[in-house]
Write an enzyme that holds these catalytic residues in place. Structure first.
Site, mmCIF file in Angstrom:
data_model
loop_
_atom_site.group_PDB
_atom_site.id
_atom_site.type_symbol
_atom_site.label_atom_id
_atom_site.label_comp_id
_atom_site.label_asym_id
_atom_site.label_seq_id
_atom_site.Cartn_x
_atom_site.Cartn_y
_atom_site.Cartn_z
ATOM 1 N N ALA A 58 0.807 -1.232 -0.275
ATOM 2 C CA ALA A 58 0.050 -0.082 0.078
ATOM 3 C C ALA A 58 0.725 1.287 -0.005
ATOM 4 O O ALA A 58 0.412 2.052 -0.683
ATOM 5 C CB ALA A 58 -0.887 -0.205 1.234
ATOM 6 N N CYS A 60 16.100 0.502 1.540
ATOM 7 C CA CYS A 60 16.250 -0.627 2.540
ATOM 8 C C CYS A 60 17.785 -0.664 2.712
ATOM 9 O O CYS A 60 18.203 -1.262 3.840
ATOM 10 C CB CYS A 60 15.870 -1.802 2.255
ATOM 11 S SG CYS A 60 14.043 -1.344 1.483
HETATM 12 C C1 LIG Z 1 10.265 -4.022 -5.298
HETATM 13 C C2 LIG Z 1 10.051 -3.852 -3.572
HETATM 14 N N1 LIG Z 1 9.600 -5.347 -3.182
HETATM 15 C C3 LIG Z 1 9.325 -5.191 -1.816
HETATM 16 C C4 LIG Z 1 9.105 -4.150 -0.947
HETATM 17 C C5 LIG Z 1 8.960 -4.229 0.493
HETATM 18 O O1 LIG Z 1 7.523 -3.899 0.753
HETATM 19 P P1 LIG Z 1 7.325 -3.408 2.376
HETATM 20 O O2 LIG Z 1 8.049 -2.176 2.710
HETATM 21 O O3 LIG Z 1 5.865 -3.182 1.970
HETATM 22 O O4 LIG Z 1 7.509 -4.598 3.273
HETATM 23 C C6 LIG Z 1 9.604 -2.909 -1.395
HETATM 24 C C7 LIG Z 1 9.749 -1.907 -0.602
HETATM 25 O O5 LIG Z 1 10.833 -1.271 -0.480
HETATM 26 C C8 LIG Z 1 10.012 -2.913 -3.009
HETATM 27 O O6 LIG Z 1 10.471 -1.628 -3.510
#
Ligand SMILES: Cc1ncc(COP(=O)(O)O)c(C=O)c1O
Length: 388
Positions: free
Chosen positions: A199, A324
């Site tokens: 979301a 991240c």
């Molecule tokens: C391509 C991708 N996959 C997965 C995620 C992880 O999603 P969430 O932050 O909702 O756990 C992200 C978020 O940084 C993303 O960019």
């Protein structure tokens, strides 16, 4: 966000859309548990199911095939289940592309050692011949390839990937988290068996996502066990307010996507035309189809960590590689997989735009960029270019 800030980190998290905020505020007024059968419970259930229908409609799925999760990471982990299959055939090996998000690269619940990695080109696009080779002759695999990369924005060649995977009797999981609301697609058009969504990449709250399944799929092992919520596929009382916000955000994103993205792409193109004027700058993956909102730019000699702080002091929020991994002085695994050396990879800065980005945001960003690039001494620059 304060008025004097420029936010260009939309691929990390977007601001909450007003429609999502309103839906969440209304949901928080409800007292009921969506599993209760009294009027209060039914009201909460109504919001969850309304949101499920909105998310399903956005990707052309049936609402019963949408499983709400605590975000994209959980959706990816839930998808990567050994033992998934169609009919009596079960899958025991996983193939992931080298540019997947960390939550896919870790392999979900596949045992260590049973995960193979598909290479990508210099432009960050999955190498189809390598994928074919990995699948040839082996056991049927679950293949996980994202639709759009979070760092470069490069789009992956789905459904060509789906054709290769299905010809080898495999299953395809697509992490479409960065693509939803930015480019049009349906689960069917991708040829995917499972699709992950989140979301907070399109104006919804953090901590909510969904895994979209297809009818023919069997063997999805829940990650969370307990109550029978989400048709037994994810136990735990639903995050009603978060899910309501997700539904409202998806609906708003889909309604405005065509015009928003055309405008955003024009802004992004102007941004890139100006960045290119700095000698030595490289726009990564510029020659392949990309998300309309994303630019990954590198300037050898300008360390990304330093640049992000410089931008921040100038009031502009940007990211070094993926959010991240920011904070760690480590080249992004995506750029490494694309074959860039550490000098260039460690200078990559991601600028990502969204629906409220404006011409003046781009001007402020370019002003900060020119200052940072101008501060590089000629010697730093030449040394780095030689190494590159
Ligand atoms: C391509 C991708 N996959 C997965 C995620 C992880 O999603 P969430 O932050 O909702 O756990 C992200 C978020 O940084 C993303 O960019």
């Amino acid at each position: 966000m304060t008025a004097d800030r420029v936010y260009l980190d939309w691929n990390a998290t977007t601001p909450l859309r007003p429609q999502a905020r309103a839906a969440m505020a209304a949901a928080m007024e409800l007292a009921g548990n969506p599993s209760s059968i009294h009027a209060e419970g039914r009201a909460a259930r109504g919001l969850v199911e309304q949101a499920r229908a909105m998310v399903a409609a956005a990707v052309g799925a049936a609402p019963r095939n949408v499983v709400f999760t605590s975000g994209g990471t959980e959706a990816n982990t839930l998808a990567l289940t050994p033992g998934l299959g169609i009919g009596s055939q079960r899958i025991e090996q996983l193939v992931v592309s080298a540019i997947e998000h960390a939550s896919v690269l870790t392999g979900g619940r596949f045992p260590h050692g049973s995960v193979a990695t598909v290479q990508v080109s210099r432009e960050g696009v999955v190498d189809l011949d390598h994928l074919r080779g990995l699948l040839a002759g082996g056991h049927p695999a679950l293949v996980s390839v994202m639709l759009a990369n979070n760092e470069t924005g490069a789009l992956q060649p789905l459904p060509a990937i789906a054709e290769i995977v299905h010809a080898a009797d495999g299953l395809l999981h697509v992490d479409a988290i960065q693509a939803l609301g930015k480019i049009p697609f349906t689960v069917n058009e991708l040829g995917a068996d499972l699709v992950s969504l989140s979301a907070h990449k399109l104006g919804g709250p953090t901590g909510v996502g969904a895994l979209v399944l297809t009818e023919r799929l069997a063997g999805l092992e829940p990650l969370l066990r307990g109550g029978g919520q989400e048709l037994g596929r994810r136990a735990g009382t639903e995050n009603v307010a978060g899910i309501a916000g997700f539904g409202a955000a998806v609906a708003a994103a889909m309604a405005g996507m065509e015009s928003d993205m055309a405008r955003i792409e024009n802004l992004r193109n102007r941004l890139e035309a100006n960045l290119r004027q700095t000698e030595g700058s490289v726009i990564i993956a510029e020659s392949v189809p990309r998300l309309p909102n994303t630019t990954l730019v590198a300037l050898p000699g300008l360390r990304a960590e330093t640049a992000v702080i410089g931008f921040d002091l100038a009031g502009v929020a940007v990211s070094s590689g993926s959010a991240c991994s920011s904070g760690k002085v480590r080249a992004s695994h995506v750029l490494e997989a694309m074959g860039f050396g550490p000098e260039l990879a460690q200078s990559a800065i991601r600028l990502s735009l969204g629906w409220s980005s404006s011409e003046s945001d781009i001007d402020r960003c370019l002003k900060a960029w020119r200052k940072l690039a101008g501060n590089l001494t000629k010697r730093d620059h030449e040394t780095e270019l030689e190494r590159f």
